[in-house]
Design a protein around this motif. Structure first.
Motif, PDB file in Angstrom:
ATOM      1  N   VAL A  26      -2.625  -8.198  -6.217  1.00  0.00           N
ATOM      2  CA  VAL A  26      -2.998  -7.171  -6.827  1.00  0.00           C
ATOM      3  C   VAL A  26      -2.335  -5.699  -5.988  1.00  0.00           C
ATOM      4  O   VAL A  26      -2.101  -5.934  -4.939  1.00  0.00           O
ATOM      5  N   THR A  27      -1.644  -4.977  -6.765  1.00  0.00           N
ATOM      6  CA  THR A  27      -0.744  -3.918  -6.244  1.00  0.00           C
ATOM      7  C   THR A  27      -1.650  -2.600  -5.930  1.00  0.00           C
ATOM      8  O   THR A  27      -2.176  -2.142  -7.085  1.00  0.00           O
ATOM      9  N   PHE A  28      -1.724  -2.060  -4.989  1.00  0.00           N
ATOM     10  CA  PHE A  28      -2.385  -0.553  -4.913  1.00  0.00           C
ATOM     11  C   PHE A  28      -1.078   0.328  -4.465  1.00  0.00           C
ATOM     12  O   PHE A  28      -0.335   0.035  -3.993  1.00  0.00           O
ATOM     13  N   TRP A  29      -1.488   1.336  -4.809  1.00  0.00           N
ATOM     14  CA  TRP A  29      -0.336   2.601  -4.566  1.00  0.00           C
ATOM     15  C   TRP A  29      -1.485   3.554  -4.456  1.00  0.00           C
ATOM     16  O   TRP A  29      -2.563   3.768  -5.077  1.00  0.00           O
ATOM     17  N   CYS A  30      -1.011   4.740  -3.698  1.00  0.00           N
ATOM     18  CA  CYS A  30      -1.660   6.023  -3.472  1.00  0.00           C
ATOM     19  C   CYS A  30      -0.707   7.183  -3.201  1.00  0.00           C
ATOM     20  O   CYS A  30       0.404   6.917  -2.640  1.00  0.00           O
ATOM     21  N   SER A  31      -1.171   8.269  -3.466  1.00  0.00           N
ATOM     22  CA  SER A  31      -0.063   9.558  -3.311  1.00  0.00           C
ATOM     23  C   SER A  31      -0.118  10.193  -1.956  1.00  0.00           C
ATOM     24  O   SER A  31       0.860  10.591  -1.663  1.00  0.00           O
ATOM     25  N   ASP A  32      -1.290   9.861  -1.207  1.00  0.00           N
ATOM     26  CA  ASP A  32      -1.353  10.498   0.040  1.00  0.00           C
ATOM     27  C   ASP A  32      -0.834   9.519   1.310  1.00  0.00           C
ATOM     28  O   ASP A  32      -1.200   8.274   1.263  1.00  0.00           O
ATOM     29  N   GLU A  33       0.064   9.823   1.690  1.00  0.00           N
ATOM     30  CA  GLU A  33       0.984   9.160   2.752  1.00  0.00           C
ATOM     31  C   GLU A  33       0.018   8.377   3.924  1.00  0.00           C
ATOM     32  O   GLU A  33       0.064   7.258   4.042  1.00  0.00           O
ATOM     33  N   GLN A  34      -0.851   9.511   4.389  1.00  0.00           N
ATOM     34  CA  GLN A  34      -1.624   9.196   5.842  1.00  0.00           C
ATOM     35  C   GLN A  34      -2.690   8.053   5.174  1.00  0.00           C
ATOM     36  O   GLN A  34      -2.789   6.871   5.879  1.00  0.00           O
ATOM     37  N   LEU A  35      -3.082   8.327   3.978  1.00  0.00           N
ATOM     38  CA  LEU A  35      -4.317   7.253   3.478  1.00  0.00           C
ATOM     39  C   LEU A  35      -3.473   6.106   3.400  1.00  0.00           C
ATOM     40  O   LEU A  35      -4.181   5.011   3.544  1.00  0.00           O
ATOM     41  N   PHE A  36      -2.240   6.046   2.872  1.00  0.00           N
ATOM     42  CA  PHE A  36      -1.472   4.733   2.426  1.00  0.00           C
ATOM     43  C   PHE A  36      -1.458   3.901   4.032  1.00  0.00           C
ATOM     44  O   PHE A  36      -1.685   2.643   3.939  1.00  0.00           O
ATOM     45  N   TYR A  37      -1.148   4.757   5.029  1.00  0.00           N
ATOM     46  CA  TYR A  37      -0.507   4.120   6.233  1.00  0.00           C
ATOM     47  C   TYR A  37      -2.163   3.503   6.821  1.00  0.00           C
ATOM     48  O   TYR A  37      -2.079   2.445   7.514  1.00  0.00           O
ATOM     49  N   GLN A  38      -3.118   4.363   6.442  1.00  0.00           N
ATOM     50  CA  GLN A  38      -4.560   3.865   7.084  1.00  0.00           C
ATOM     51  C   GLN A  38      -4.916   2.537   6.454  1.00  0.00           C
ATOM     52  O   GLN A  38      -5.252   1.690   7.308  1.00  0.00           O
TER      53      GLN A  38
END
Ligand SMILES: CCCCCCCCCCCCC/C=C/[C@@H](O)[C@H](COP(=O)(O)O)NC(C)=O
Ligand SMILES: Nc1ncnc2c1ncn2[C@@H]1O[C@H](COP(=O)(O)OP(=O)(O)O)[C@@H](O)[C@H]1O
Ligand SMILES: [Ca+2]
Length: 473
Positions: free
Chosen positions: A30-42
């Protein structure tokens, strides 16, 4: 996790295991993506930390492939179904394609194993047997235990073994995972599952012969194996052809069986409690084993009782000792459906001389849920050891100087000297996990949880219906 999606740069893919039908596992993603870079790295960091905690998962594996097992597809199965999963899971695998029988066993005797978290074999029960011998013999050598001594306390192996099924019967894989499916086995390895397993040692006098984890069979299954070997080109079907022929010849063999019952175990062969993942009976045996090891560490010897031998003499169609159920695609409940993987005991099944029709009825019961022990000519005992002496042991003893031809000689005698009577002037041969033994007068002893597999036992049906992937972890 893998980086992808050029148009969605902050995306990552998570692979997970999903249970599908009948003990089969599949790798999904399953692939996730998100627009918030900080949240992504978290998120990435959280996943990374979680994976770091999974210390029971293997990182380095030594893989042996038997290119001639089963339908000769070992190499393709590994390359197409297993290698991609291992590399996605970040597992480093050193692969050896065997060039001759016993290549894997001999290699394990002096390979540098320090860097590996486990050994994987791609093949059938015979191939597993090679790896088993390589590891156990190596372990005894390293810890100075004399394995020719039938009563030696063997050292347990910590290295786990994974089985990618690519053989003919695949009973060890089937009986420990619930299915013979390469992808499912690969996923059990990747998740770092651990299933302890009983191992039986087989000796002739004071000489070590072999270890067995599935079937040690004399009479019917010995003859089936012997007859199948010249038809190896038929692949797995050789057992059907030979099974049919052996059934028609209908031989019985005279001898005496002595055994000591496994008194301490909680189960019995006909109690219908099957061994499942996290089995209570096997956990109790683990506890007892730990206590035993502790008392030994404190210096006091563990004394085995020596006064409770039972001896049974007679003419037998088959003598089977199984330390696990021996479930396989041919017999989904196995030779002894209530046998346990790790309780320290084996089930000794004696099938006495009976009519062809009765023997057929007994065999056919292996393919259904009906009790194959419910016949007046079948007995079953849960034992910790047994000895067998064929009636014509003295003859054999004199002739056994040339061990290699012994089996052949016996079999030609059956055909020429006693064509139709099915009598007992000759001996059968032992089938030890799919390989023949050169001796017939043997003794066997169960060693509780001597090895560990990358498996978790048979999961129960309730979990099966539950396809919630998170439950797998
Ligand atoms: C008429 C209907 C008869 C059905 C009889 C079904 C009984 C089948 C029970 C099979 C139990 C097999 C136990 C496992 C043995 C393997 O270790 C060994 C070796 O397997 P491998 O060739 O290495 O995969 N296979 C055999 C057939 O001896
Ligand atoms: N490269 C090889 N050439 C020939 N025999 C081999 C090779 N590698 C392993 N073997 C032997 O082949 C036998 C059968 O292998 P196995 O994988 O159990 O297949 P099957 O289930 O078809 O019997 C084993 O006893 C093993 O020792
Ligand atoms: Ca057992």
């Amino acid at each position: 996790m893998k980086w992808q999606h050029i148009c969605k740069p902050r995306a990552f893919t998570v692979r997970y295991v999903q249970r599908v039908r009948k003990h089969r596992w599949r790798c999904k993603e399953v692939t996730f993506w998100c627009s918030d870079e900080q949240l992504f790295y978290q998120w990435l960091q959280a996943f990374h930390d979680l994976l770091e905690q999974q210390t029971h998962r293997p990182k380095n594996l030594l893989v042996y492939i038997n290119p001639y097992g089963g339908k000769k597809r070992g190499k393709q199965i590994y390359e197409n179904k297993v290698a991609p999963l291992f590399s996605a899971a970040g597992i480093c695998a050193d692969v050896i394609v065997t060039e001759y029988a016993n290549h894997a066993r001999d290699h394990l005797y002096d390979a540098n194993l320090e860097k590996y978290d486990g050994v994987v074999c791609v093949g059938g029960d015979g191939m597993f047997s090679e790896v088993l011998h390589g590891l156990i013999v190596r372990m005894q050598k390293d810890s100075d235990v004399d394995h020719n001594n039938p009563s030696a306390q063997l050292s347990r192996c910590n290295m786990r073994i994974g089985i990618i099924p690519a053989g003919s019967t695949d009973c060890i894989c089937y009986a420990t995972v619930g299915i013979n499916d390469p992808e499912t086995s690969a996923l059990h390895i990747i998740l770092g599952d651990c299933q302890p397993l009983d191992v039986c040692s087989v000796h002739y006098k004071r000489t070590f012969l072999k270890y067995s984890v599935s079937l040690l069979g004399y009479g019917f299954y010995g003859d089936v194996l012997k007859g199948s070997e010249k038809n190896r080109w038929l692949g797995p079907a050789r057992y059907d052809v030979s099974g049919f022929k052996t059934f028609l010849t209908h031989h019985c063999y005279e001898g005496s069986v002595s055994f000591q019952p496994a008194k301490w175990v909680l189960g019995s062969p006909r109690d219908q409690t099957t061994c499942t993942s996290g089995c209570y009976i096997c956990r109790q045996s683990s506890k007892q084993l730990d206590e035993q090891e502790q008392t030994q560490a404190c210096g006091s010897e563990h004394r085995e009782q020596d006064d409770d031998w039972t001896t049974i003499k007679g003419r037998f169609m088959a003598i089977n000792a199984v330390s696990m159920s021996c479930a396989c695609p041919r017999s989904p409940n196995g030779l002894s459906p209530a046998a346990h993987l790790a309780d320290g005991s084996a089930d000794l099944i004696l099938v006495r001389k009976c009519s062809r029709l009765d023997f057929l009825r007994h065999l056919i019961r292996h393919t259904s849920n009906k009790d194959q022990f419910d016949f007046p000519f079948v007995e079953v005992y849960r034992v910790k050891n047994f000895q067998f002496t064929p009636k014509h042991f003295e003859d054999e003893d004199n002739e056994s100087t040339d061990i290699g031809i012994l089996g052949k000689k016996n079999f030609s005698q059956i055909c020429t000297d006693h064509p139709s009577c099915g009598c007992n002037h000759v001996n059968s041969i032992w089938n030890c996990d799919g390989e023949t033994l050169d001796q017939t007068a043997i003794e066997m002893r169960v060693h509780c949880q001597l090895i560990k597999l990358f498996a978790r036992g048979i999961e129960n049906a309730k979990l099966e219906d539950d396809v919630n992937p998170s439950k797998v972890f």
